[in-house]
Design an enzyme around this catalytic site. Sequence first.
Site, short mmCIF file in Angstrom:
data_model
loop_
_atom_site.label_atom_id
_atom_site.label_comp_id
_atom_site.label_asym_id
_atom_site.label_seq_id
_atom_site.Cartn_x
_atom_site.Cartn_y
_atom_site.Cartn_z
N HIS A 1 17.61 40.66 -3.84
CA HIS A 1 18.35 40.50 -2.59
C HIS A 1 19.39 41.62 -2.51
O HIS A 1 20.08 41.92 -3.48
CB HIS A 1 19.10 39.16 -2.56
CG HIS A 1 18.22 37.96 -2.36
ND1 HIS A 1 16.87 38.04 -2.11
CD2 HIS A 1 18.54 36.64 -2.34
CE1 HIS A 1 16.38 36.81 -1.95
NE2 HIS A 1 17.37 35.95 -2.09
N CYS B 1 21.71 32.04 -4.27
CA CYS B 1 21.35 33.30 -4.95
C CYS B 1 22.10 34.52 -4.39
O CYS B 1 22.59 35.37 -5.14
CB CYS B 1 19.85 33.53 -4.88
SG CYS B 1 19.11 33.14 -3.29
#
Length: 261
Positions: free
Chosen positions: A158, A67
Amino acid sequence: MVLSALPNEVAWPIEGKLLEAGLNVISNASPERMNPRIPLINPEVNWEHLGILREVKGNWIVKNPNCTAAIISMPLKPIQDLIETLHIVTLQSVSGAGYLGLSYLAIDGNVIPFIKGEEEKIDAELNKMLGRQYPDKFEPWGKSIYVTTTRVPVKYGHMAVIHAILNKDVDVNYVINRLRSFKSLPQERELPTAPREPIKVINRVDAPQPARDLDPMAVSVGRVAIRDRVLRLVALGDNLVRGAAGITILTVETMKVLNIL
Ligand SMILES: NC(=O)c1ccc[n+]([C@@H]2O[C@H](COP(=O)([O-])OP(=O)(O)OC[C@H]3O[C@@H](n4cnc5c(N)ncnc54)[C@H](OP(=O)(O)O)[C@@H]3O)[C@@H](O)[C@H]2O)c1
């Protein structure tokens, strides 16, 4: 075709059986991501790597990147020719560890400066996605990428603080223009899941923030500055959509317009 979001520990044996059973697989799990015969795809960044599937006889498997590598690869793509070396510090949300990945007591009001295996994955996967796929060989990007990963008490999104040592003197506005104007096959072909603007450079001084600037498929970028040939930028992306489910769907759409499906 099967879209697999199995945990890393169990994914490969099950995905292998699906291939044997005559199915094609697109997988979110990490095993075999670095296999040179298996494409590792973030559509805007390296859709061309899907070309090797035309040579595959029988069934194929495509891997989605980690990710964080999916998010970071996006702003690196339009400026990769300017980069000599990279230093990256990530601030990764709790959802990245999976539903049962981290206890509330461990992360509430805390920062954990270690995520098992993550730093190696980000280095290797960025070098693979930003490399070149030829019909008969694969050439990784070949850059030194120094990564420190941290888990922070944020639910979704993130973030990465990126310092890139540049190979020549460039103006910061030149870099910003390249990021803002970046478009790739998913935008040119107006694929349903593609963000119209894959890299959103936000002018606000305190951007990007997970609580304010998280976009499902685009990567938000802020704090862009250059000093002494060192470029600094902060990137933020949705680990569950751009980093996992959304990237899978966009890869399917990309394969469809390339007539690989
Ligand atoms: N979270 C992220 O940001 C992210 C981003 C990119 C990639 N990934 C990757 O995506 C995959 C899934 O991550 P996640 O965060 O969604 O994990 P998760 O929250 O732990 O969910 C895993 C899912 O897999 C199911 N499962 C477990 N073992 C299974 C088996 N043997 N057969 C069938 N289903 C099984 C679980 O079902 P039950 O609940 O019924 O057990 C659960 O629904 C992992 O490979 C991970 O590395 C995650």
